[in-house]
Write an enzyme that holds these catalytic residues in place. Structure first.
Site, mmCIF file in Angstrom:
data_model
loop_
_atom_site.group_PDB
_atom_site.id
_atom_site.type_symbol
_atom_site.label_atom_id
_atom_site.label_comp_id
_atom_site.label_asym_id
_atom_site.label_seq_id
_atom_site.Cartn_x
_atom_site.Cartn_y
_atom_site.Cartn_z
ATOM 1 N N ARG A 58 0.851 -1.202 0.000
ATOM 2 C CA ARG A 58 0.000 0.000 0.000
ATOM 3 C C ARG A 58 0.885 1.250 0.000
ATOM 4 O O ARG A 58 0.591 2.241 -0.665
ATOM 5 C CB ARG A 58 -0.965 0.004 1.188
ATOM 6 N N TYR A 91 -17.300 15.133 -17.850
ATOM 7 C CA TYR A 91 -17.617 13.729 -17.558
ATOM 8 C C TYR A 91 -18.636 13.697 -16.418
ATOM 9 O O TYR A 91 -18.389 14.269 -15.355
ATOM 10 C CB TYR A 91 -16.336 12.969 -17.187
ATOM 11 N N LYS A 108 -8.763 4.515 -20.074
ATOM 12 C CA LYS A 108 -9.103 4.842 -21.462
ATOM 13 C C LYS A 108 -7.892 4.626 -22.387
ATOM 14 O O LYS A 108 -7.444 3.518 -22.538
ATOM 15 C CB LYS A 108 -9.652 6.271 -21.530
HETATM 16 N N1 PLP Z 1 -12.647 11.502 -16.821
HETATM 17 C C1 PLP Z 1 -13.189 11.258 -18.026
HETATM 18 C C2 PLP Z 1 -13.065 12.294 -19.110
HETATM 19 C C3 PLP Z 1 -13.876 10.060 -18.267
HETATM 20 O O1 PLP Z 1 -14.435 9.846 -19.477
HETATM 21 C C4 PLP Z 1 -13.987 9.101 -17.215
HETATM 22 C C5 PLP Z 1 -14.719 7.829 -17.407
HETATM 23 O O2 PLP Z 1 -15.415 7.636 -18.367
HETATM 24 C C6 PLP Z 1 -13.419 9.408 -15.970
HETATM 25 C C7 PLP Z 1 -12.742 10.610 -15.819
HETATM 26 C C8 PLP Z 1 -13.544 8.456 -14.810
HETATM 27 O O3 PLP Z 1 -12.686 7.392 -14.939
HETATM 28 P P1 PLP Z 1 -12.930 5.919 -14.358
HETATM 29 O O4 PLP Z 1 -14.094 5.327 -15.077
HETATM 30 O O5 PLP Z 1 -11.621 5.239 -14.633
HETATM 31 O O6 PLP Z 1 -13.210 6.070 -12.891
#
Ligand code: PLP
Length: 377
Positions: free
Chosen positions: A52, A104, A201
């Site tokens: 951790r 998002y 992503k």
């Molecule tokens: N930021 C953006 C632009 C996203 O598209 C996403 C998820 O789709 C996130 C943050 C959040 O990421 P996670 O799904 O890995 O928690």
């Protein structure tokens, strides 16, 4: 933009972060250990105590992420949402955050459903409009959250101007660079203080892991708080996922550029299609911030969204007919995805009901165009 202060991005993506004692093995290996042995005198010969607090693979990944974004340090998280949570948790109760009006949806719901109870307040504003930003700032604003290109409308905001406005207001500027990746856009060089990624992503790139990261321009007190959220609040990515990510990042520059080239062709096809009312893609000359996007990014990216003339029914029908584009949320993988965004975002979504969002992958672009042609017929 392949040249960064630390070197060429393609070379960094393969070599940065690897420590000299790993060099005897060309392939990477995860260190799947929760704990590490002490020497007879009680010391820790390799500096690792417990996973951790630190793990060799996670450290290597963080060095790599910092090199790619040109940062002084990086902190890896088990999801993009944990990364944004770590940034917000570095603020104090009563502080105020400004977020974009198109962002998002999980960032918005995190602030509303989790952080509002801890008295962290926020306001959404159109960051392309300086007056709207001025109205949103309060004496307690400590953080300006920028997402460019934004999800799902691909709005573009001026990172350098926003970082300057944030600093003048006594706030830091944080950029979610998930859509662009450091291959196409480097926010720290434009004045941002922190960069956040959902490494789920493009950095992961194969739709097989969840991850997140915060990369900082300086190793200051805020960076220490973000680090504390990882090691003390326990928001740590598993060694296996860190290994998968480092493995994928080696090909990131080539994947992202090829996906962006496919997306540019698809955006042109959609714009000329009689059934499409609007295409949101910053690479199109018709995009309201096309010139800014081309100044700030080296290519417009591989995400786009479009609205159909026949409304929600036409959008659902087109998504339903897609064969090569998989109907799924998320983005950035080698396989193309399509989704009806409003229904994924759920109640409270501000996304138009006739909008489909596409994540363009690495398939041959002719096959992708043909799939959309038959889906829209
Ligand atoms: N930021 C953006 C632009 C996203 O598209 C996403 C998820 O789709 C996130 C943050 C959040 O990421 P996670 O799904 O890995 O928690």
């Amino acid at each position: 933009m392949s040249r960064t202060a630390a070197g060429h991005l393609e070379t960094l993506a393969i070599h940065a972060g690897r420590s000299a004692d790993e060099d005897f093995a060309v392939g990477l290996s995860p260190v799947l250990s929760s704990t590490f042995a002490r020497a007879a005198d009680g010391s820790y010969p390799h500096g690792y105590v417990y996973s951790r607090a630190g793990n060799p693979g996670r450290d290597a990944l963080e060095r790599l992420l910092a090199a790619l974004e040109g940062g002084a340090g990086a902190v890896a998280f088990p999801s993009g949402s944990a990364a944004s949570m770590a940034v917000f948790a570095s603020l104090a109760p009563g502080d105020h955050v400004v977020i974009p009006d198109d962002v998002y949806h999980g960032t918005r719901t995190q602030l509303r459903d989790v952080l509002q109870r801890w008295n962290l307040r926020h306001t959404a504003a159109d960051l392309a409009d300086p007056d709207a930003l001025r109205r949103a700032l309060t004496p307690s604003t400590r953080l300006l959250w920028v997402e460019t290109p934004s999800n799902p409308l691909l709005k573009i905001s001026d990172i350098a101007a926003l970082a300057e406005a944030a600093h003048a207001a006594g706030a830091i500027c944080v950029v979610d660079n998930t859509f662009a990746t450091p291959v196409l856009q480097q926010p720290l060089r434009l004045g941002a203080d922190l960069v956040v990624h959902s490494t789920t992503k493009y950095l992961g790139g194969h739709s097989d892991l969840l991850g997140g990261a915060v990369i900082a321009r300086a190793q200051d007190q805020r960076f220490a708080r973000v680090r504390d959220f990882q090691t003390k609040a326990g928001a740590i990515p598993a060694p296996f996922d860190c290994w998968l990510l480092q493995r994928s990042i080696a090909t990131l520059p080539y994947r992202v550029r090829a996906q962006a080239a496919n997306a540019a062709i698809i955006a042109g096809f959609l714009q000329a299609h009689a059934g499409v009312a609007a295409v949101h893609y910053p690479g199109l000359a018709s995009h309201p911030a096309h010139a800014l996007a081309m100044r700030q990014m080296s290519a417009a990216g591989a995400m786009l969204s479009f609205q159909l003339r026949g409304g929600r029914d036409a959008a659902m029908r087109a998504a339903g007919r897609a064969r090569l584009f998989t109907r799924a949320t998320s983005l950035g993988g080698v396989e193309s995805l399509i989704e009806h965004r409003a229904s994924v975002e759920g109640p409270g979504s501000t996304t138009p009901d006739d909008l489909l969002r596409a994540s363009v992958g690495l398939e041959h672009v002719d096959d992708l165009v043909e799939d959309l042609r038959q889906a829209l017929a």
